[in-house]
Structure formats: structure tokens, C-alpha cells
Design a protein around this motif. Sequence first.
Motif, PDB file in Angstrom:
ATOM      1  N   ALA A  70       5.779 -12.755   2.412  1.00 17.03           N
ATOM      2  CA  ALA A  70       4.965 -11.570   2.681  1.00 17.03           C
ATOM      3  C   ALA A  70       4.061 -11.266   1.495  1.00 17.03           C
ATOM      4  O   ALA A  70       2.893 -10.892   1.646  1.00 17.03           O
ATOM      5  N   GLY A  71       4.609 -11.439   0.293  1.00 14.08           N
ATOM      6  CA  GLY A  71       3.820 -11.218  -0.911  1.00 14.08           C
ATOM      7  C   GLY A  71       2.681 -12.209  -1.065  1.00 14.08           C
ATOM      8  O   GLY A  71       1.588 -11.857  -1.518  1.00 14.08           O
ATOM      9  N   LEU A  72       2.924 -13.478  -0.695  1.00 15.45           N
ATOM     10  CA  LEU A  72       1.844 -14.476  -0.739  1.00 15.45           C
ATOM     11  C   LEU A  72       0.700 -14.079   0.186  1.00 15.45           C
ATOM     12  O   LEU A  72      -0.479 -14.223  -0.159  1.00 15.45           O
ATOM     13  N   ALA A  73       1.042 -13.611   1.386  1.00 13.03           N
ATOM     14  CA  ALA A  73       0.007 -13.160   2.316  1.00 13.03           C
ATOM     15  C   ALA A  73      -0.774 -11.994   1.720  1.00 13.03           C
ATOM     16  O   ALA A  73      -2.007 -11.939   1.801  1.00 13.03           O
ATOM     17  N   ALA A  74      -0.053 -11.054   1.104  1.00 15.33           N
ATOM     18  CA  ALA A  74      -0.720  -9.918   0.469  1.00 15.33           C
ATOM     19  C   ALA A  74      -1.616 -10.383  -0.672  1.00 15.33           C
ATOM     20  O   ALA A  74      -2.731  -9.875  -0.850  1.00 15.33           O
ATOM     21  N   ALA A  75      -1.137 -11.361  -1.448  1.00 16.89           N
ATOM     22  CA  ALA A  75      -1.912 -11.870  -2.579  1.00 16.89           C
ATOM     23  C   ALA A  75      -3.219 -12.507  -2.141  1.00 16.89           C
ATOM     24  O   ALA A  75      -4.189 -12.561  -2.899  1.00 16.89           O
ATOM     25  N   GLU A  76      -3.259 -13.003  -0.901  1.00 16.75           N
ATOM     26  CA  GLU A  76      -4.487 -13.572  -0.344  1.00 16.75           C
ATOM     27  C   GLU A  76      -5.418 -12.516   0.226  1.00 16.75           C
ATOM     28  O   GLU A  76      -6.530 -12.850   0.656  1.00 16.75           O
ATOM     29  N   ASP A  77      -4.960 -11.270   0.289  1.00 13.47           N
ATOM     30  CA  ASP A  77      -5.712 -10.201   0.944  1.00 13.47           C
ATOM     31  C   ASP A  77      -5.937 -10.539   2.416  1.00 13.47           C
ATOM     32  O   ASP A  77      -7.028 -10.356   2.968  1.00 13.47           O
ATOM     33  N   THR A  78      -4.868 -11.053   3.058  1.00  7.80           N
ATOM     34  CA  THR A  78      -4.934 -11.371   4.480  1.00  7.80           C
ATOM     35  C   THR A  78      -3.935 -10.513   5.249  1.00  7.80           C
ATOM     36  O   THR A  78      -2.922 -10.082   4.706  1.00  7.80           O
ATOM     37  N   SER A 117      -5.408  -4.428   3.280  1.00 10.04           N
ATOM     38  CA  SER A 117      -6.364  -4.706   2.214  1.00 10.04           C
ATOM     39  C   SER A 117      -5.620  -4.626   0.890  1.00 10.04           C
ATOM     40  O   SER A 117      -4.918  -3.635   0.623  1.00 10.04           O
ATOM     41  N   LEU A 118      -5.760  -5.648   0.079  1.00 12.36           N
ATOM     42  CA  LEU A 118      -5.048  -5.705  -1.194  1.00 12.36           C
ATOM     43  C   LEU A 118      -5.545  -4.601  -2.124  1.00 12.36           C
ATOM     44  O   LEU A 118      -6.727  -4.572  -2.482  1.00 12.36           O
ATOM     45  N   PRO A 119      -4.667  -3.675  -2.534  1.00  7.41           N
ATOM     46  CA  PRO A 119      -5.103  -2.585  -3.415  1.00  7.41           C
ATOM     47  C   PRO A 119      -5.507  -3.117  -4.793  1.00  7.41           C
ATOM     48  O   PRO A 119      -4.937  -4.085  -5.301  1.00  7.41           O
ATOM     49  N   THR A 173       0.829  -1.209   0.000  1.00  6.18           N
ATOM     50  CA  THR A 173       0.000   0.000   0.000  1.00  6.18           C
ATOM     51  C   THR A 173       0.866   1.263   0.000  1.00  6.18           C
ATOM     52  O   THR A 173       0.504   2.273  -0.609  1.00  6.18           O
ATOM     53  N   ASP A 174       2.027   1.193   0.646  1.00  2.00           N
ATOM     54  CA  ASP A 174       2.956   2.329   0.608  1.00  2.00           C
ATOM     55  C   ASP A 174       3.401   2.623  -0.823  1.00  2.00           C
ATOM     56  O   ASP A 174       3.529   3.790  -1.230  1.00  2.00           O
ATOM     57  N   THR A 175       3.644   1.566  -1.590  1.00  2.00           N
ATOM     58  CA  THR A 175       4.120   1.741  -2.962  1.00  2.00           C
ATOM     59  C   THR A 175       3.020   2.279  -3.861  1.00  2.00           C
ATOM     60  O   THR A 175       3.282   3.090  -4.759  1.00  2.00           O
ATOM     61  N   VAL A 176       1.788   1.867  -3.623  1.00  2.00           N
ATOM     62  CA  VAL A 176       0.669   2.436  -4.383  1.00  2.00           C
ATOM     63  C   VAL A 176       0.592   3.948  -4.158  1.00  2.00           C
ATOM     64  O   VAL A 176       0.432   4.732  -5.110  1.00  2.00           O
ATOM     65  N   ALA A 177       0.732   4.385  -2.910  1.00  2.00           N
ATOM     66  CA  ALA A 177       0.721   5.823  -2.627  1.00  2.00           C
ATOM     67  C   ALA A 177       1.900   6.518  -3.305  1.00  2.00           C
ATOM     68  O   ALA A 177       1.759   7.629  -3.852  1.00  2.00           O
TER      69      ALA A 177
END
Length: 302
Positions: free
Chosen positions: A146-154, A166-168, A109-113
Motif C-alpha cells: 500500500a505504501g509503494l502505491a502511495a509513494a507512486e502517487d497512484t 494524492s500524495l501529500p 492523508t488521514d495521518t497528515v490531518a
Amino acid sequence: MRIRRAHLLIPLLALLSALFAAPSTAVAATGVAAYQTSVNGDSADVYYPTGTSSGLPVALILQGAKVDKAQYAKYASAIAAQGFVVVVPNHYRLMIFEYERYAAENQVTDTVAWMKDEKYNSASPLYKRVSSTKLGLLGHSFGGAAGLAAAEDTCSLVFCPTLSFSLPSQVKAASFYGTNNEFLGIFADVDNQIPVQLVQGTVDGIAPPADAEQTYTHLLNAPRQIVRVSGANHYGITDVQSPSPAEAETTTQSLSQDASVEVAARWAGRFLLAELGDDAAADYVWHTGDASDPQVTVTGVS
């Protein structure tokens, strides 16, 4: 956003030493330039293709445990040469009472911003060139977990220090190297909300190839793919083997370092491009690439 217990065992420990570099521009490779910046306080290297093309998608590299961002210079340059802006932060945080470089889900989410800000930053080399809507995830080892967890939106406890994630919608696909979700011999199902590719060295002595195979079978949703790189070990995408103070690899690569970086970056970059709608890349990763590349064997569901 769902909260879930973490499910990857990776070595942890060490010492804090974060540095913040002033923006500067330098050539990183033919057709690729680089500069230093910060992403929500994290010192970061940014690699991007030279030229005038705009709407460049972003790829975030989530670093392996205790691996410095500088160790991904060749890999990041090879990804950038395929048409990406590649962001490589040094993310320090507390783990087991020590501060070190450990990736976390909030970096997404930091990178999206950062993407949104950089697109309209007139002082940036990426002014009006970078996309604010297309982000791919790349990860190594702990960073891949960490990326796998993010990919699950967990919000997975080890990887989610902010206790909320929350997965952007900007995240479109992910490719992770030397990554699995083994924890105490158990492989949980991975309810990936985006396409996921695993790239695994066949002689990895830290994250066993068998664990990547098991993790692949637990990816619930297509598109999914595993790319096995013959002769590559755990540090097949870093500039050098066993970069200190990260855990030392015990298995020797039969590939040269440059060769393993090139193969891994080619497959990761083309997978991300395919999931962004590039037909030629899709044809390569799903149809022709396996037969034409003697260094890999590929299994996947598109």
C-alpha cells in the motif's frame, strides 16, 4: 493522482473487531512513551520520545495483512527512540467479503490531518512537539505494498478503497519491510515520487527475497535502497513470530526476534532521518553502515 491496477499478491480474509481506546499514557521503553488515540476512527497506538524536543517528525506504520498494531510495539519504540512520533493504526476494511486489518492509501492523508490536529491539541502529550510538515512511511508486507502505491502517487485499486489519492507534500520518504510488487509473476515499474528503502529478511518464507530484489530494480527514481537482513524472516519486525490470524511463516529465523527488530528499525529510522536532512544518518545509510553491520548487505543509489 493516477489510477493504476494493483500489483501485489498477499493473502486476504477474516473477521471484524475494531476497538476504540480512550487516550492514556504509559511508558513503552527507555526514553520512549506511548498513548492510545484514534486516527480518523482507527484505533491507534502512538509512540514518542520523552523529553522536551519539538518539531518531531512522524512515521506512520502501515500494518501487514491481519497483523494487529500491538505486534509492532518493539519496532515502533525503536523507531521512536531515534526521534520520531510513530503512529500505528488498526485499519479494518472490507477485502474479499471479509473485514480485517488491511492497510490503505488513505491512511496517509488521514495521518497528515491527525498531525496537524495533534500539534495544537492542548490535551495531547505531543502538544507543540510534533511536526505537521514531516511524515515518513513505514510498512510491512501488505502495508508496504500500500505504501509503494502511495509513494507512486497512484490510486492502486486494491489499496485505494476511496478511489482517490494524492500524495501529500508532507511525505518525505518511505521504508518497507518484507515488501514487493510481484503480481502473477510480473513486476511493474515503480515510479516512486519519494525516496524508497526496502528492508528484506534473507529467509523470508512468505515474501521471497528474490521478489524484493526484482522490485528494487523496478524502482525508477533515486534515492533508492535495499537492505538485506541476514537470518530474518517475514515477521522480523513484529513482537512475535506468525502473529495470529496472519499467515504463518514456514521459515525459522536464525536471528533472535529482538535482534531482527533492532536491525530493521535502525536502518529504517536512519534512512528516514537521512532523507529529512540528517547528515550523520545519511553518512551511515549511504557510506559506513553496511561495512559496520555484519547482519546486512546493502545496495542503493543516493
